[in-house]
Design a protein around this motif. Structure first.
Motif: not given
Length: 136
Positions: A17-24, A55-57
């Motif tokens: 979820d934190e990765a989504l916040d950053f990448y999106v 990109i697979l997170l």
């Protein structure tokens, strides 16, 4: 046999979820796939309009890693010793840099003119390094 494309790359993240916040939210990528496979969450992002490369997170864990190895990978990520690398392009490195600084992105080095173009470095919340370049 002919290999004609690279369709996916993978980086480890500790919190999807934190990765989504950053990448999106900060980089402006879009979610390609967010699926619960039962044994893992398959979460990929892509550049808007480029649905052919994702990109697979990935969170370290099964099925690729046993629990002990996954813990070691998480520990190395936390220490900043295992981050992956992504290379992205932009049509205006200075403007992109300014936008990302305004969004609070961790910049590792400022835009610099090089023989191939202008590029700069950032880091995601998990230690993955990203180079963004305006190619000549």
């Amino acid at each position: 046999m002919t290999i004609d494309a690279i369709s996916r790359s993978q980086i480890y993240v500790l919190d999807q979820d934190e990765a989504l916040d950053f990448y999106v939210g900060k980089l402006g990528l879009e979610v390609h796939t967010d699926a619960d496979l039962g044994f893992m969450r398959w979460l990929t992002v892509n550049v808007p309009g480029d649905r052919g490369r994702e990109i697979l997170l990935e969170r370290p864990g099964p099925p690729a890693l046993d629990p002990a190895t996954a813990e070691q990978v998480r520990e190395l990520l936390t220490k900043g010793a295992l981050g992956g690398y992504l290379f992205m392009t932009t049509d205006d490195a200075h403007k992109t840099y300014e936008d990302l600084v305004a969004r609070g992105v961790d910049v590792t080095d400022e835009p610099t003119e090089r023989p191939y173009g202008i590029d700069f470095g950032i880091r995601d919340p998990f230690g993955n390094r990203i180079r963004i370049g305006q190619m000549f």
